[in-house]
Design an enzyme around this catalytic site. Sequence first.
Site, short mmCIF file in Angstrom:
data_model
loop_
_atom_site.label_atom_id
_atom_site.label_comp_id
_atom_site.label_asym_id
_atom_site.label_seq_id
_atom_site.Cartn_x
_atom_site.Cartn_y
_atom_site.Cartn_z
N MET A 1 -9.10 10.36 7.48
CA MET A 1 -9.41 11.25 5.36
C MET A 1 -10.28 12.46 5.57
SD MET A 1 -10.20 7.04 4.16
CE MET A 1 -10.69 6.10 5.48
N ASP B 1 0.51 -1.30 -0.52
CA ASP B 1 -0.46 -0.23 0.08
C ASP B 1 0.58 0.91 0.00
OD1 ASP B 1 -3.07 1.10 0.64
OD2 ASP B 1 -1.47 2.19 2.06
N LYS C 1 -3.72 3.11 -2.86
CA LYS C 1 -4.85 3.41 -3.07
C LYS C 1 -4.86 4.73 -2.29
CE LYS C 1 -8.25 0.71 -2.99
NZ LYS C 1 -8.63 0.87 -4.03
#
Length: 244
Positions: free
Chosen positions: A168, A35, A56
């Site tokens: 996020m 990742d 991602k």
Amino acid sequence: MNGKVTLLGAGPGDLDLLTLKAVKALAAAEILLLDDLANPDIVTLAPQARVIRVGKRGGCKSTPQDFIQRLMRRYALAGKIVVRVKGGEVLLFGRAGEEIAYLQAAGVAVEIVNGISSGLAAAASLGISLTHREHCRGVIFVTAHAQDHSEPDWGALAATGTTLVIYMGMSRIGSLSDGLMRTLPSWTPAAVVQWASTDRERRLVTTLGALAGDAEAAGLGSPAIILVGEAVGEALPTALPLAA
């Protein structure tokens, strides 16, 4: 003979925070799906693995989730030991539920190796307890970016009397602050920790009312954790200045 897939939490970036179980799993890996948010130096712990980068990142060009799942299935059914490395903790906002269901449906064995979440690393950097009993009833880990692009009910979350650890959320820091201030006073302690635990770490301790403006002025962005609640007011004096 079928192989297996290990979903491995790489933690917030400091390789010293990896568990012994994670190190053993990496050493045994034949295929390493890496990742973007994991420390790239983690590949040194998987010397025999073929490394495939499957980044991602929100708002960036990303490897499709379905493609990642098909890669894991293909290599595991070919008998390979596959380690899917995820930044932070596997079971927090890492799509582990989708991957587990997909692999189990294909008859692939799945192992989980936990890692330290960036939310916990951020709290450690600030020197605070997320569940300080003088200030809160608990802690809530929440993402500001749902699959359908909606936002949580910030007012309802603010009313819980818990410390909020928001993932996020940097692209929505203004709207989430406004939403929380429908319930919480503007002087509620708040903080941002970017790249927690790494040599790139930057910290900001402020108030909810000043949060969006201070974060913008400081140039803080993703990946970062936003923390809100009275417990954040216990931040150590060493955490108060913004790191260079």
